[in-house]
Enzyme design. Structure first.
Site: not given
Length: 305
Positions: A153, A245, A275
Site C-alpha cells: 500500500s 481495490d 485491499h
C-alpha cells in the site's frame, strides 16, 4: 456508486476477514481524529498478529535517526537484506503493525529483514517518509549489501519511490522490488478508481484523503512513481494487486510501463482479494496463495530459490 451495487468478492474466507476488519476499523474511520484512527488500526493489527517462527531473532534499533526492527530467521540461506516499508496510508501503522507479516517473509526467504518505522503524516509531511526510507537504504547499501525493497500500500509507494531515487542518484545494489497493492499516483477518476470507488476495505475517497494529508507533489516521481519519465534501469519487480481495490490499476499500469522499458517484471492480480489482504493470509485461501507468491518472489530476488 451505492453499497448495494459495489462489487464485492465471494470467497468465504475474505468475507469473514472483512467482517472482522469492520468490527475493529469503521468504514468511515477517516472522519475520526488521527489519534482514534491509529488506536483502531493498532487494535485491528493486534487481532491478526501471530506467533513468530521458531528461533527467530527480533531486535529493535536505530539506523541514523530512523527506528527499525530486524528479523533474523534461524536458518539463513541468503546474505541479501530485505527492506520492508509498511502500509497504512502514511498516517497509521508502525513496525509493530506488520510484525508477523515481516517475520513470515523473512523466514520463508531465509534472509534478514529490516522493517522501517518511518515518520507519519500529518505531523510529518512529505518527503519525511521517503527521506527516512532512503536514509535507511543508503546506510545498508554502504555495507555492500544486496537489497530487496518490499512494501504494501503506502509502503509500496515508498519502495517504488526509493527505487526511483536510487536510480537517479546512481546507487547500486537493489536487486528487486516487491510491491503489494501499491499506491503509485493514479488519477483517482478512471479505471479501478471509478469501478472500485466504494470497494470494501478502501475507497477512492479514502485514497484522496490520505494523499491530501501527506501533501506530496503530484508531479514528483519519487512521491508518485507513475510520473516517472523513464522506467529503464529500475530494479526488476514483482507487483501484486487486489481485484476489489481502487489502487488495482496503479500496479497494473506501473507493471506495463516497466515491461515496456525492458525491466523484468511479474504481475499478479488476485481475483478475490481486497485491499490489505495480507492480514487474511491464514484465513483465506486466495490470500494464502497470494502471500506464497509474494514470499516466492522475495526469495527469488534474494537468491534463496
Amino acid at each position: 456508486m451505492s453499497s448495494t451495487t459495489c462489487p464485492r468478492p465471494s470467497e468465504e474466507g475474505i468475507l469473514q476477514f472483512l467482517e472482522i476488519c469492520d468490527s475493529f476499523y469503521p468504514a468511515d474511520a477517516v472522519n475520526a481524529s488521527i489519534e482514534q484512527q491509529r488506536q483502531w488500526y493498532d487494535a485491528l493489527c493486534a487481532r491478526f498478529d501471530r506467533s513468530l517462527p521458531e528461533r527467530m531473532v527480533v531486535e529493535d534499533s536505530i539506523i541514523g535517526d530512523v527506528p527499525v526492527r530486524s528479523y533474523r530467521p534461524a536458518t539463513l540461506r541468503s546474505s541479501t537484506l530485505l527492506l520492508y516499508f509498511h502500509g497504512g496510508g502514511f498516517v497509521v501503522g508502525s513496525r509493530q503493525s506488520h510484525h508477523a507479516i515481516c517475520a513470515e517473509i523473512a523466514d520463508h526467504a531465509g534472509a534478514e529483514l529490516v522493517s522501517v518505522d518511518y515518520r507519519l503524516a500529518p505531523e510529518h509531511l512529505w518527503p519525511a517518509q521517503a527521506d527516512d526510507c532512503f536514509a535507511v537504504l543508503k546506510h545498508v547499501l554502504r555495507d555492500g549489501r544486496r537489497v530487496v525493497l518490499i512494501g504494501d500500500s503506502a509502503g509500496g509507494n515508498l519502495a517504488a519511490g526509493v527505487a526511483v531515487q536510487a536510480k537517479n542518484d546512481g546507487l547500486n545494489g537493489i536487486v528487486g522490488q516487491v510491491l503489494i497493492y501499491p499506491s503509485l499516483g493514479g488519477d483517482l477518476i478512471s479505471g479501478s478508481y471509478e469501478e472500485m470507488a466504494d470497494a470494501p476495505g478502501l475507497t477512492t475517497s479514502d485514497v484522496a484523503y490520505y494523499r491530501q494529508l501527506l501533501g506530496a507533489p503530484e508531479d514528483n516521481p519519487i512521491a508518485m512513481p507513475l510520473a516517472t519519465e523513464s522506467f529503464a534501469g529500475l530494479p526488476p519487480a514483482f507487483i501484486s494487486v487486489a481485484h476489489f481495490d481502487p489502487l488495482r490499476d496503479d500496479g497494473r499500469i506501473y507493471a506495463g510501463r516497466l515491461a515496456a522499458a525492458g525491466v523484468e517484471v511479474w504481475f499478479r492480480e488476485e481475483p478475490q482479494m481486497v485491499h490489505a489482504w495480507l492480514r487474511a493470509r491464514h484465513m483465506s485461501e486466495g490470500a494464502r496463495i497470494g502471500f506464497r507468491a509474494v514470499c516466492d518472489a522475495v526469495s527469488y530476488f534474494a537468491g534463496a530459490l
